[in-house]
Design a protein around this motif. Structure first.
Motif, short mmCIF file in Angstrom:
data_model
loop_
_atom_site.label_atom_id
_atom_site.label_comp_id
_atom_site.label_asym_id
_atom_site.label_seq_id
_atom_site.Cartn_x
_atom_site.Cartn_y
_atom_site.Cartn_z
N LEU A 6 -37.70 53.04 -32.66
CA LEU A 6 -36.58 52.55 -32.05
C LEU A 6 -35.43 52.23 -32.65
N THR A 7 -34.41 52.82 -32.45
CA THR A 7 -33.09 52.61 -33.20
C THR A 7 -31.92 52.14 -32.46
N GLY A 8 -30.93 51.50 -32.98
CA GLY A 8 -29.64 51.10 -32.38
C GLY A 8 -28.63 51.90 -32.59
N PRO A 56 -27.13 41.31 -26.92
CA PRO A 56 -28.32 41.45 -27.81
C PRO A 56 -28.98 40.40 -27.76
N PRO A 57 -30.77 40.65 -28.14
CA PRO A 57 -31.55 39.41 -28.24
C PRO A 57 -31.03 38.75 -29.15
N VAL A 58 -31.55 37.11 -28.98
CA VAL A 58 -31.42 36.38 -30.13
C VAL A 58 -32.64 36.13 -31.16
N SER A 59 -33.68 36.58 -30.24
CA SER A 59 -35.09 36.34 -30.91
C SER A 59 -35.84 37.56 -30.25
N VAL A 60 -37.11 37.72 -31.10
CA VAL A 60 -37.91 38.81 -30.62
C VAL A 60 -39.35 38.21 -31.04
N VAL A 86 -50.44 49.75 -30.22
CA VAL A 86 -50.26 49.13 -28.94
C VAL A 86 -49.81 47.66 -29.07
N GLY A 87 -49.08 47.12 -28.04
CA GLY A 87 -48.64 45.77 -28.17
C GLY A 87 -47.52 45.24 -27.34
N ASN A 88 -47.47 44.18 -27.11
CA ASN A 88 -46.11 43.72 -26.21
C ASN A 88 -45.14 43.15 -27.18
N ILE A 89 -43.85 43.17 -26.70
CA ILE A 89 -42.70 42.47 -27.38
C ILE A 89 -42.19 41.82 -26.16
N MET A 90 -41.57 40.74 -26.43
CA MET A 90 -40.87 39.65 -25.85
C MET A 90 -39.43 39.60 -26.58
N PHE A 91 -38.51 39.84 -25.73
CA PHE A 91 -37.09 39.48 -25.98
C PHE A 91 -36.35 38.30 -25.44
N ASP A 92 -35.83 37.51 -26.25
CA ASP A 92 -35.33 36.17 -25.78
C ASP A 92 -33.88 36.27 -25.96
N PHE A 93 -32.95 36.59 -24.86
CA PHE A 93 -31.64 36.78 -24.84
C PHE A 93 -30.52 35.71 -24.85
N GLY A 94 -31.44 34.27 -24.88
CA GLY A 94 -30.90 33.21 -25.03
C GLY A 94 -29.94 32.42 -23.67
N VAL A 95 -29.94 33.30 -22.69
CA VAL A 95 -29.28 33.21 -21.54
C VAL A 95 -30.11 33.70 -20.26
N GLU A 96 -30.23 33.37 -19.07
CA GLU A 96 -30.56 34.10 -18.07
C GLU A 96 -29.64 35.10 -17.46
N SER A 97 -29.97 36.14 -17.25
CA SER A 97 -28.94 37.26 -16.70
C SER A 97 -29.46 38.34 -15.65
N ALA A 98 -28.86 38.56 -14.79
CA ALA A 98 -29.02 39.70 -13.89
C ALA A 98 -28.82 40.86 -14.82
N ALA A 99 -29.84 41.56 -15.17
CA ALA A 99 -29.63 42.70 -16.24
C ALA A 99 -30.58 43.84 -16.03
N TRP A 100 -30.56 44.78 -16.99
CA TRP A 100 -31.57 45.85 -17.13
C TRP A 100 -31.72 45.96 -18.51
N LEU A 101 -32.83 46.50 -19.08
CA LEU A 101 -33.15 46.74 -20.44
C LEU A 101 -33.46 48.19 -20.63
#
Length: 115
Positions: A6-8, A56-60, A86-101
């Motif tokens: 996964l790259t930016g 962008p996420p503030v933490s992962v 295999v595993g789960n990733i959790m992103f924290d964007f610092g705010v709640e937003s109506a969005a897609w990833l």
């Protein structure tokens, strides 16, 4: 074995232009969680047209750190994560937003589940 990289900075086609023709000059609304509440468009902009706001996420974090090499790069300007298990990733964007990833990767060939 590498499962996916996964790259930016990907070149995935976007359905709408990015946020433009305005600035964060509106009044502050302390009771609003909306990160765009202060954004004001220029008078000539058709505000009914969709635009993309990149946040962008503030933490992962992950439940299986060994499955994700360089996972903390997700919060930088140059994200480059190698998925090796295999595993789960959790992103924290610092705010709640109506969005897609979106994930943009040249070698992604598996199902991503969200919940």
């Amino acid at each position: 074995d590498v499962i996916v990289n996964l790259t930016g900075g990907g070149k995935a086609p976007e359905p709408y232009p990015t946020l433009s023709d305005g600035d964060f000059t509106g009044p502050s609304v302390s009771s609003s969680p909306d990160p765009l509440v202060q954004f004001q468009w220029s008078p000539h902009v058709n505000v009914s047209q969709m635009q993309i706001y990149n946040l962008p996420p503030v933490s992962v974090s992950t439940d299986v750190p060994a499955s994700f090499q360089n996972i903390q790069s997700i919060t930088t300007n140059n994200p480059m994560v190698t998925v090796v298990g295999v595993g789960n990733i959790m992103f924290d964007f610092g705010v709640e937003s109506a969005a897609w990833l979106e994930f943009d990767s040249p070698d992604i060939d598996f199902v991503i589940l969200s919940g």
